[in-house]
Design a protein around this motif. Sequence first.
Motif, PDB file in Angstrom:
ATOM      1  N   GLY A 173       0.795  -1.211   0.000  1.00 31.90           N
ATOM      2  CA  GLY A 173       0.000   0.000   0.000  1.00 31.90           C
ATOM      3  C   GLY A 173       0.830   1.265   0.000  1.00 31.90           C
ATOM      4  N   ASN A 175      -5.588  -0.031  -2.975  1.00 34.71           N
ATOM      5  CA  ASN A 175      -4.638  -1.104  -3.238  1.00 34.71           C
ATOM      6  C   ASN A 175      -5.398  -2.430  -3.255  1.00 34.71           C
ATOM      7  OD1 ASN A 175      -2.515  -2.926  -3.313  1.00 34.71           O
ATOM      8  ND2 ASN A 175      -2.093  -2.731  -1.126  1.00 34.71           N
ATOM      9  N   SER A 227      -6.066  -0.240   1.611  1.00 31.66           N
ATOM     10  CA  SER A 227      -5.946  -1.583   1.050  1.00 31.66           C
ATOM     11  C   SER A 227      -7.272  -2.304   1.249  1.00 31.66           C
ATOM     12  CB  SER A 227      -4.826  -2.364   1.746  1.00 31.66           C
ATOM     13  OG  SER A 227      -3.568  -1.799   1.451  1.00 31.66           O
TER      14      SER A 227
END
Length: 282
Positions: free
Chosen positions: A17, A89, A60
């Motif tokens: 990330g 991400n 993420s």
Amino acid sequence: MSQLGSSDAGSSRAPAGGRPRPRAATTSARIKLVKRSADASRTAAITDAIGPDTGLVMVSEVLTNDGELVDVDAICAVAHQYGALVFANLTQTLGVVRSDLSRHPADLVAAHGYKWLLCPRGASWLVADPSRINIAPTVASWKSAADPERFFGGPYSEAGAMARFNSSPAWMSWIGALAALGLLAEVDGDDSRSHTLRLAEQYIAVMRSHGFRELNCGARSHIVVTAPPSGYRVDPARLYDARVRATITANGGLRVGFHYFNDEADAAYAAEVAHKALVVST
């Protein structure tokens, strides 16, 4: 980052990330690291932290320290109300529980191929709408030029689309990526998501019967992290000898993940091996 103002980032992010804090020291950006409480979801913690001074939210979709599936749609809805961008991400979800990016709400989507996309290391992607993204690339090359031939002579002209972020490919990685993505393209995305989530549910049910505790406080994903019963730990050598490939986290949790090629027998076997791998903590 300085062009985007402040940034919110989910805590305990996997390295995929990014690590914005060192970069912030050389710009005017302010980094807010969002930490969730032990009994709350990461989605709630991040959405609560977004406000008028937020310029960019980095998140993420799944973190491997607990396996929570973050609601990126909800985070984008709140961020966009304040005019903030969202960087998502998808390294831990793309190829398993996420497949279609055509309607993804994030402004920037990134993924590395060596995880669940089954690609060799070296293949990664950034997807964004260039009309909305005002970020300059940091490395110029013939792959980021508007006219690659002119890169070797004459003034440099940057590509106008997201191609300006391209880099020269690592050839072997992309040959392997083509083969892997071709295989995954044959799998129905909805089937993959429902199948892997069902395996995770089955695995967790057995683990609970053996005294393990799930660490995820939010929505479940294909990645499951459980804590062993009090007074016990999981012996990684016993897992390895039984041909179960899993990870022991820094806090002693057991992390497993399921892909489309796994089945119910795999989930049951992994849970039983985990139970047999328990040893008394010393």
